[in-house]
Design a protein around this motif. Structure first.
Motif, short mmCIF file in Angstrom:
data_model
loop_
_atom_site.label_atom_id
_atom_site.label_comp_id
_atom_site.label_asym_id
_atom_site.label_seq_id
_atom_site.Cartn_x
_atom_site.Cartn_y
_atom_site.Cartn_z
N PRO A 23 0.79 -1.23 0.00
CA PRO A 23 0.00 0.00 0.00
C PRO A 23 0.82 1.28 0.00
O PRO A 23 0.37 2.31 -0.49
CB PRO A 23 -0.82 -0.12 1.29
N LEU A 24 2.03 1.26 0.53
CA LEU A 24 2.83 2.47 0.63
C LEU A 24 3.80 2.65 -0.54
O LEU A 24 3.87 3.71 -1.15
CB LEU A 24 3.61 2.48 1.95
N LYS A 25 4.54 1.60 -0.87
CA LYS A 25 5.57 1.70 -1.91
C LYS A 25 5.05 1.32 -3.30
O LYS A 25 5.72 1.54 -4.30
CB LYS A 25 6.76 0.81 -1.55
N TYR A 26 3.85 0.73 -3.36
CA TYR A 26 3.28 0.26 -4.62
C TYR A 26 4.24 -0.69 -5.35
O TYR A 26 4.34 -0.69 -6.57
CB TYR A 26 2.90 1.44 -5.53
N GLU A 27 4.93 -1.49 -4.59
CA GLU A 27 5.81 -2.52 -5.12
C GLU A 27 5.06 -3.85 -5.11
O GLU A 27 4.13 -4.05 -4.33
CB GLU A 27 7.08 -2.64 -4.26
N TYR A 28 5.50 -4.79 -5.96
CA TYR A 28 4.94 -6.13 -5.90
C TYR A 28 5.17 -6.71 -4.51
O TYR A 28 6.29 -6.70 -3.99
CB TYR A 28 5.58 -7.03 -6.95
N TYR A 29 4.08 -7.20 -3.92
CA TYR A 29 4.15 -7.70 -2.55
C TYR A 29 3.78 -9.19 -2.46
O TYR A 29 4.46 -9.96 -1.79
CB TYR A 29 3.21 -6.88 -1.66
N HIS A 30 2.70 -9.56 -3.14
CA HIS A 30 2.21 -10.95 -3.05
C HIS A 30 1.68 -11.39 -4.41
O HIS A 30 1.03 -10.62 -5.12
CB HIS A 30 1.10 -11.05 -2.01
N VAL A 31 1.98 -12.63 -4.77
CA VAL A 31 1.50 -13.15 -6.05
C VAL A 31 0.87 -14.52 -5.84
O VAL A 31 1.40 -15.36 -5.11
CB VAL A 31 2.65 -13.24 -7.09
#
Length: 205
Positions: free
Chosen positions: A84-92
């Motif tokens: 939510p903060l960095k808008y990086e891939y977190y979970h797939v």
């Protein structure tokens, strides 16, 4: 498809917040491999490697996973979650597939020729951005192209008008509206303003 993407993944042995944080801090994305009728397998994959696969092969590519226990899986990406903060891939979420069994998946609609509509002062009103289709995994396209370059005001595009590709079937009502073409409101407003100015000028005279 004759070429598949490949990825190496780590099996997460201990499902704890601390372990997940460790993976994330070391440049991994956490995730799972979902298997029909079987327990899901918790995994982690290098973020940069995953990003490269998406860039080179597309969102609907077939991916051959090799895990740290030397198991191999044919999968497709089911969903991706961003932090939510960095808008990086977190979970797939990966979905295990069989090349002999049809699957259902949302495919993006790619509209072509929009610039030509603008030159004719026309507007493309999109009602759908994706469409649910079914087919063998190797036949699922990255996107379905919709050419609107020759459309005129009042034209409608329905699901039945789409060229889905060999072996692909729409899983939605064929009469659903995909997009419509209308005249630019800006042009109408400009004409009304000009008419009002002419009336005002006449009144002043």
């Amino acid at each position: 498809m004759s070429e598949y993407a490949t990825l190496e993944v780590e099996v997460r042995k201990n499902i704890t917040k601390a372990e997940n944080k460790k993976y994330l801090n070391n440049g991994y994305i956490i995730g799972v491999i979902n298997q029909k009728g079987l327990d899901s397998i918790p995994i982690a994959v290098k973020r940069d490697a995953f990003r490269k696969v998406l860039k080179d092969y597309g969102r609907n590519a077939i991916v051959k996973l090799k895990d740290s226990d030397k198991n191999n899986y044919d999968v497709m990406v089911k969903s991706i979650e961003l932090s939510p903060l960095k808008y990086e891939y977190y979970h797939v979420d990966f979905q295990k597939i069989s090349l002999d069994e049809e699957i259902k998946v949302d495919v993006a609609l790619k509209f072509l020729g929009g610039d030509l509509l603008e030159s004719k002062r026309l507007i493309l009103n999109r009602q759908m951005d994706t469409i649910l289709v079914s087919g063998l995994p190797q036949n699922i396209p990255e996107a379905i192209e919709v050419d609107v370059s020759n459309k005129e005001s009042g034209d409608n595009i329905f699901v039945s008008d789409l060229e889905l590709g060999k072996g692909i079937t729409a899983e939605v009502d064929s009469t659903l509206l995909v997009a419509s073409i209308t005249e630019s409101k800006v042009e109408v407003e400009e004409e009304e303003t000009e008419d009002q100015n002419e009336v005002a000028a006449t009144t002043e005279d």
